[in-house]
Design an enzyme around this catalytic site. Structure first.
Site, PDB file in Angstrom:
ATOM      1  N   SER A 164       0.802  -1.201   0.000  1.00 45.47           N
ATOM      2  CA  SER A 164       0.000   0.000   0.000  1.00 45.47           C
ATOM      3  C   SER A 164       0.847   1.267   0.000  1.00 45.47           C
ATOM      4  O   SER A 164       1.724   1.428  -0.830  1.00 45.47           O
ATOM      5  CB  SER A 164      -0.908  -0.072   1.228  1.00 45.47           C
ATOM      6  OG  SER A 164      -1.948   0.825   1.140  1.00 45.47           O
ATOM      7  N   HIS A 219      -2.692  -1.291  -4.318  1.00 46.69           N
ATOM      8  CA  HIS A 219      -4.139  -1.265  -4.574  1.00 46.69           C
ATOM      9  C   HIS A 219      -4.642   0.167  -4.567  1.00 46.69           C
ATOM     10  O   HIS A 219      -3.892   1.118  -4.357  1.00 46.69           O
ATOM     11  CB  HIS A 219      -4.901  -2.133  -3.564  1.00 46.69           C
ATOM     12  CG  HIS A 219      -4.813  -1.661  -2.150  1.00 46.69           C
ATOM     13  ND1 HIS A 219      -5.479  -2.250  -1.116  1.00 46.69           N
ATOM     14  CD2 HIS A 219      -4.127  -0.624  -1.599  1.00 46.69           C
ATOM     15  CE1 HIS A 219      -5.210  -1.617   0.022  1.00 46.69           C
ATOM     16  NE2 HIS A 219      -4.386  -0.634  -0.256  1.00 46.69           N
TER      17      HIS A 219
END
Length: 411
Positions: free
Chosen positions: A121, A144
């Protein structure tokens, strides 16, 4: 009601690991490897600021990489030429991650980033700041889309504003990945939409890493699927919308904040506050002994080098002592309050000789002036005589000599 929007580059993150005594552990540390080199260990969740409990007003327990505190600490080392950043993190606040990454890229230092185990992330944005991005074979890289928490009452326009914020964050993230990976914007968007997990080799193939390095990485998930244990650090599995399928399952021997049965296997450790010597001795006696032995060896080596350098200095002074001719000066150079090496001694001696020479010339000039030599006038020259005149003068001088008189000029 109050509206609270917090954009994250991952899902809800519970405390990564509770610390002893209810205090919040700093999830990073700085280690000066040399005069011009720094190593940073980042083991925890990236946040804008340490979260505070709604009811008690106290900091929430856990391992947090606070953007403000981290950047303040980093500023102290901005003149370093080489910085290595080791990462084991679930990610966290998107903009905090981007701010840290941008600050690293602004430094004059050559930045190397290493994905020690889990780099997910927002932590991937920080990882991309490295000029060289290293990764272990067993490391996990995950990217993501940004997500957010929304608390309060929102109308359609409010929701649209949130959507715009998420889109802006997504574009910033895509741009960051696009610059470093060489992939197209469309490729990156597909990858982050799909919640892409990559092993070390896959990260290199996809352009998110540069170099595969040797070393063991520990990555497991608990039987109840609630806890990921990454290089000994426990993270809640609920931090992710999806999980990789290659995690080894271990028994639920400890929950979040419990003891850590899995030790960090990489060569370097990080992510905890600095231990006292007593704590290190009790928890890692072998490591403590190794550090002590290394320090003793280093001290012996320094002493040996200092003795050898001093011996060489004295020998070089002895080689030129006869040319100096000033025993006191030579003695002070060897053992005085301001010791010198041979080259410094030679320079001082040369300057002294130059000063003495100038003083000697001034003395000669003063003596000559005092002697009155400047007032002495030369006798006039009588000029040249003819042969006959010179013979006559010689006869007269001879006669005067015989008569016991001074010789004189013929008239």
């Amino acid at each position: 009601m109050k509206k609270v929007i917090r954009i994250k580059n991952d899902a809800a993150v519970a405390p990564a690991m509770k610390s002893n005594g209810g205090c919040v552990d700093r999830a990073y540390n700085f280690l000066e490897v040399g005069d011009d080199e720094l190593e940073i260990n980042m083991y925890g969740e990236v946040v804008e600021s340490v979260p505070v409990d709604w009811w008690t007003g106290k900091p929430v327990e856990g391992l947090y990489i606070s953007e403000k505190a981290f950047l303040e600490d980093l500023n102290k080392y901005k003149e370093k030429s080489r910085i290595t950043v080791r990462i084991n993190s679930v990610g966290g606040d998107l903009y905090a991650g981007l701010a840290i990454a941008n600050r690293l890229k602004e430094l004059k230092a050559e930045i190397t980033t290493i994905a020690d185990a889990l780099c997910a992330s927002a932590a991937v944005a920080i990882y991309q700041a490295g000029k060289t991005r290293k990764v272990f074979k067993g490391s996990q890289i995950m990217i993501h889309e940004p997500s957010c928490f929304i608390y309060g009452r929102f109308d359609v326009q409010g929701i649209k504003k949130v959507e715009k914020q998420l889109e802006a964050g997504k574009k910033s993230l895509i741009k960051t990945y696009e610059e470093r990976t060489g992939r197209t914007e469309e490729d990156i968007e597909k990858m982050i939409t799909a919640d892409s997990w990559m092993t070390g080799q896959e990260a290199i193939e996809e352009g998110f890493a540069d170099e595969l390095i040797e070393g063991d990485v520990s990555a497991e998930i608990s039987e109840d699927k609630k806890t990921i244990i990454s290089n000994g650090i426990r993270f809640p599995a609920e931090a992710f919308f999806s999980l990789p399928g290659n995690l080894r399952t271990v028994k639920n021997t400890a929950g979040i904040g419990g003891s850590q049965p899995v030790s960090i296997k990489n060569d370097k450790k990080g992510g905890k506050v600095v231990m006292t010597k007593k704590e290190l001795l009790e928890s890692e006696p072998a490591l403590y002994d190794e550090i002590v032995q290394d320090a003793q060896n280093a001290k012996k080596a320094d002493i040996s080098a200092a003795v050898e350098a001093e011996r060489k200095r004295i020998m070089e002074i002895d080689e030129i002592a006869n040319q100096i001719g000033d025993e006191e000066l030579v003695k002070n150079a060897k053992f005085g309050d301001s010791p010198m090496d041979a080259s410094q001694l030679a320079l001082v001696a040369l300057r002294r000789q130059s000063a003495l020479g100038a003083q000697f010339m001034k003395g000669l000039e003063a003596d000559a002036s005092a002697s009155g030599v400047d007032d002495v006038k030369p006798l006039p020259n009588a000029g040249l005589k003819s042969k006959e005149e010179q013979e006559l003068q010689d006869v007269m001088d001879g006669a005067a000599l015989i008569a016991g008189q001074k010789g004189g000029e013929g008239k």
